[in-house]
Design a protein around this motif. Sequence first.
Motif, PDB file in Angstrom:
ATOM      1  N   PRO A 217      11.604  -6.709  83.414  1.00 11.51           N
ATOM      2  CA  PRO A 217      10.614  -6.415  82.364  1.00 11.51           C
ATOM      3  C   PRO A 217       9.313  -5.868  82.940  1.00 11.51           C
ATOM      4  O   PRO A 217       8.223  -6.365  82.647  1.00 11.51           O
ATOM      5  CB  PRO A 217      10.405  -7.785  81.720  1.00 11.51           C
ATOM      6  CG  PRO A 217      10.547  -8.735  82.856  1.00 11.51           C
ATOM      7  CD  PRO A 217      11.620  -8.146  83.744  1.00 11.51           C
ATOM      8  N   VAL A 220       6.597  -4.906  80.430  1.00 13.14           N
ATOM      9  CA  VAL A 220       5.837  -6.029  79.861  1.00 13.14           C
ATOM     10  C   VAL A 220       4.779  -6.491  80.849  1.00 13.14           C
ATOM     11  O   VAL A 220       3.622  -6.746  80.477  1.00 13.14           O
ATOM     12  CB  VAL A 220       6.770  -7.200  79.504  1.00 13.14           C
ATOM     13  CG1 VAL A 220       5.965  -8.341  78.885  1.00 13.14           C
ATOM     14  CG2 VAL A 220       7.871  -6.752  78.557  1.00 13.14           C
ATOM     15  N   GLY A 249       8.270  -5.312  75.220  1.00 14.34           N
ATOM     16  CA  GLY A 249       8.475  -6.737  74.978  1.00 14.34           C
ATOM     17  C   GLY A 249       8.500  -7.102  73.515  1.00 14.34           C
ATOM     18  O   GLY A 249       8.624  -8.281  73.170  1.00 14.34           O
ATOM     19  N   HIS A 252      13.867  -5.828  69.201  1.00 17.49           N
ATOM     20  CA  HIS A 252      15.146  -6.091  69.872  1.00 17.49           C
ATOM     21  C   HIS A 252      16.237  -5.349  69.110  1.00 17.49           C
ATOM     22  O   HIS A 252      16.233  -5.315  67.881  1.00 17.49           O
ATOM     23  CB  HIS A 252      15.436  -7.604  69.881  1.00 17.49           C
ATOM     24  CG  HIS A 252      16.519  -8.008  70.817  1.00 17.49           C
ATOM     25  ND1 HIS A 252      17.853  -7.897  70.502  1.00 17.49           N
ATOM     26  CD2 HIS A 252      16.474  -8.534  72.075  1.00 17.49           C
ATOM     27  CE1 HIS A 252      18.587  -8.329  71.519  1.00 17.49           C
ATOM     28  NE2 HIS A 252      17.779  -8.720  72.478  1.00 17.49           N
ATOM     29  N   ALA A 262      12.726 -16.093  72.319  1.00 13.81           N
ATOM     30  CA  ALA A 262      11.280 -15.937  72.504  1.00 13.81           C
ATOM     31  C   ALA A 262      10.520 -16.997  71.717  1.00 13.81           C
ATOM     32  O   ALA A 262       9.519 -17.547  72.192  1.00 13.81           O
ATOM     33  CB  ALA A 262      10.846 -14.542  72.063  1.00 13.81           C
ATOM     34  N   GLU A 285       0.682 -11.980  72.315  1.00 10.75           N
ATOM     35  CA  GLU A 285       1.765 -11.993  71.322  1.00 10.75           C
ATOM     36  C   GLU A 285       1.200 -12.063  69.902  1.00 10.75           C
ATOM     37  O   GLU A 285       1.604 -11.292  69.026  1.00 10.75           O
ATOM     38  CB  GLU A 285       2.694 -13.187  71.559  1.00 10.75           C
ATOM     39  CG  GLU A 285       3.820 -13.248  70.528  1.00 10.75           C
ATOM     40  CD  GLU A 285       4.625 -14.538  70.571  1.00 10.75           C
ATOM     41  OE1 GLU A 285       5.714 -14.572  69.966  1.00 10.75           O
ATOM     42  OE2 GLU A 285       4.155 -15.507  71.204  1.00 10.75           O
ATOM     43  N   ALA A 303       7.957 -10.517  69.377  1.00 16.61           N
ATOM     44  CA  ALA A 303       8.203 -10.656  70.816  1.00 16.61           C
ATOM     45  C   ALA A 303       9.675 -10.989  71.060  1.00 16.61           C
ATOM     46  O   ALA A 303      10.275 -11.761  70.314  1.00 16.61           O
ATOM     47  CB  ALA A 303       7.316 -11.745  71.408  1.00 16.61           C
ATOM     48  N   ASN A 304      10.247 -10.390  72.101  1.00 13.64           N
ATOM     49  CA  ASN A 304      11.625 -10.700  72.472  1.00 13.64           C
ATOM     50  C   ASN A 304      11.644 -11.568  73.725  1.00 13.64           C
ATOM     51  O   ASN A 304      10.598 -11.864  74.307  1.00 13.64           O
ATOM     52  CB  ASN A 304      12.445  -9.411  72.650  1.00 13.64           C
ATOM     53  CG  ASN A 304      11.829  -8.456  73.665  1.00 13.64           C
ATOM     54  OD1 ASN A 304      11.338  -8.879  74.710  1.00 13.64           O
ATOM     55  ND2 ASN A 304      11.849  -7.167  73.361  1.00 13.64           N
ATOM     56  N   GLU A 306      12.500 -10.907  76.652  1.00 15.62           N
ATOM     57  CA  GLU A 306      12.000 -10.207  77.827  1.00 15.62           C
ATOM     58  C   GLU A 306      10.490 -10.395  77.972  1.00 15.62           C
ATOM     59  O   GLU A 306       9.969 -10.478  79.090  1.00 15.62           O
ATOM     60  CB  GLU A 306      12.339  -8.716  77.727  1.00 15.62           C
ATOM     61  CG  GLU A 306      12.208  -7.960  79.020  1.00 15.62           C
ATOM     62  CD  GLU A 306      12.747  -6.543  78.919  1.00 15.62           C
ATOM     63  OE1 GLU A 306      12.029  -5.688  78.362  1.00 15.62           O
ATOM     64  OE2 GLU A 306      13.870  -6.308  79.380  1.00 15.62           O
ATOM     65  N   TYR A 307       9.799 -10.481  76.833  1.00 16.41           N
ATOM     66  CA  TYR A 307       8.349 -10.682  76.861  1.00 16.41           C
ATOM     67  C   TYR A 307       8.010 -12.005  77.540  1.00 16.41           C
ATOM     68  O   TYR A 307       7.156 -12.066  78.433  1.00 16.41           O
ATOM     69  CB  TYR A 307       7.800 -10.665  75.434  1.00 16.41           C
ATOM     70  CG  TYR A 307       6.302 -10.908  75.362  1.00 16.41           C
ATOM     71  CD1 TYR A 307       5.409  -9.862  75.564  1.00 16.41           C
ATOM     72  CD2 TYR A 307       5.796 -12.179  75.115  1.00 16.41           C
ATOM     73  CE1 TYR A 307       4.032 -10.083  75.522  1.00 16.41           C
ATOM     74  CE2 TYR A 307       4.433 -12.413  75.072  1.00 16.41           C
ATOM     75  CZ  TYR A 307       3.559 -11.359  75.276  1.00 16.41           C
ATOM     76  OH  TYR A 307       2.203 -11.579  75.241  1.00 16.41           O
ATOM     77  N   TYR A 308       8.690 -13.083  77.128  1.00 16.64           N
ATOM     78  CA  TYR A 308       8.391 -14.380  77.722  1.00 16.64           C
ATOM     79  C   TYR A 308       8.969 -14.530  79.117  1.00 16.64           C
ATOM     80  O   TYR A 308       8.461 -15.306  79.933  1.00 16.64           O
ATOM     81  CB  TYR A 308       8.820 -15.514  76.787  1.00 16.64           C
ATOM     82  CG  TYR A 308       7.690 -15.840  75.841  1.00 16.64           C
ATOM     83  CD1 TYR A 308       6.622 -16.632  76.257  1.00 16.64           C
ATOM     84  CD2 TYR A 308       7.635 -15.294  74.575  1.00 16.64           C
ATOM     85  CE1 TYR A 308       5.549 -16.887  75.429  1.00 16.64           C
ATOM     86  CE2 TYR A 308       6.565 -15.539  73.730  1.00 16.64           C
ATOM     87  CZ  TYR A 308       5.518 -16.343  74.172  1.00 16.64           C
ATOM     88  OH  TYR A 308       4.437 -16.577  73.359  1.00 16.64           O
ATOM     89  N   ALA A 310       8.768 -12.168  81.248  1.00 22.55           N
ATOM     90  CA  ALA A 310       7.677 -11.591  82.036  1.00 22.55           C
ATOM     91  C   ALA A 310       6.532 -12.588  82.207  1.00 22.55           C
ATOM     92  O   ALA A 310       5.949 -12.698  83.292  1.00 22.55           O
ATOM     93  CB  ALA A 310       7.166 -10.317  81.364  1.00 22.55           C
TER      94      ALA A 310
END
Length: 362
Positions: A217, A220, A249, A252, A262, A285, A303-304, A306-308, A310
């Motif tokens: 990510p 992100v 991020g 989806h 997420a 977020e 947020a997906n 991948e965001y968290y 990161a």
Amino acid sequence: MVHAGLKGIVAAESEISLVDGERGQLVYRGEWASTLAKEKSFEEVVYFLWNGSFPSEKALKEFSTKLLEARYLKPYQKDILDRLPDSMDMMAVIRTVVSSMGNKADTFPSTEQEGIKIVGLIPTIISYRYRSLQGDPIIEPDASLSHVANFLYMLKGKTPDENHVKALSAYFVLTMEHGLNASTFTARVIASTESDLVSAIAGAIGAMKGPLHGGAPTGVIDLLEEIKKEGSAERVLKRKLENKEKLMGFGHRIYKTRDPRAAALSDITSNFYDDEEFKLAHEVENKAVELLKEHKPGRNLYANVEYYAAAILRSIELPTELFTPTFTAARCAGWVAHVYEQNQNNSIIRPSSTYTGEIPEE
């Protein structure tokens, strides 16, 4: 009719998980994955995923001990790691060492012990290789630590922060399984030929290596770094949206509402405000979702996972090149579960193709 990439084609029946993108739901064997991430350990969820029931106290202790014993590299595996060229990327390294684990005693159907050996060893492969490339002393596994805590310990060489362990453990649980994705399908295809578990997992690692599946990510992380440097999430996010840039991020391709993984990671890390990275992630977020509703009404962009991922990476100071390997260390448990399930009611997977070439004259 051709379905490119087999999109929308049902290729298997499975009791392992449900991924419902319309409702934003992720279920592991009749249990909400988010609840498991909050209430159960990595070891408990792996046992549950493989066996369909939660372990007794005695069974959990035995299972955890076996997983712990599998952490240790054998001399020949250390020799392989030491001999591989520095230019070889981490995913290729993991694939190579895992491939070396196959032997004549491997059976069909695969056994639990074979799965334990692979899941237990991958974090050690990652930490050994990473520290070797950094020129740092190798850290041996700590038998007093859980699977995830020990992974952080072997990477960092110090007892990990409790909040970091909680966050990464939740991430491991929430990403260990996600339906018939590319790597999981690869594992089941290989298993359907009555090949061994090591071959199936090595193939899955090869699929995960591709950037369309297991990519880091970095976008992100770049976004969070830019906001941290500029000091204003609203200013950076507004500028990107006005310039028609994608907010990395968010959104989806499967989930049409908030990614449940997420959402769970957000809940779990919501009280980690003594950690600046998690605090920043939550603030960004909230502001991003607010602005996306204004600039892209009706799109339901949230947020997906991948965001968290990161945010967790930044907090535990894990380099970006270790994201996909860490994802692999978590997802491996799901691959093994699918191989076991494929073994139980096997039929070789062999889809058809439509020929588009020329036909020779008769």
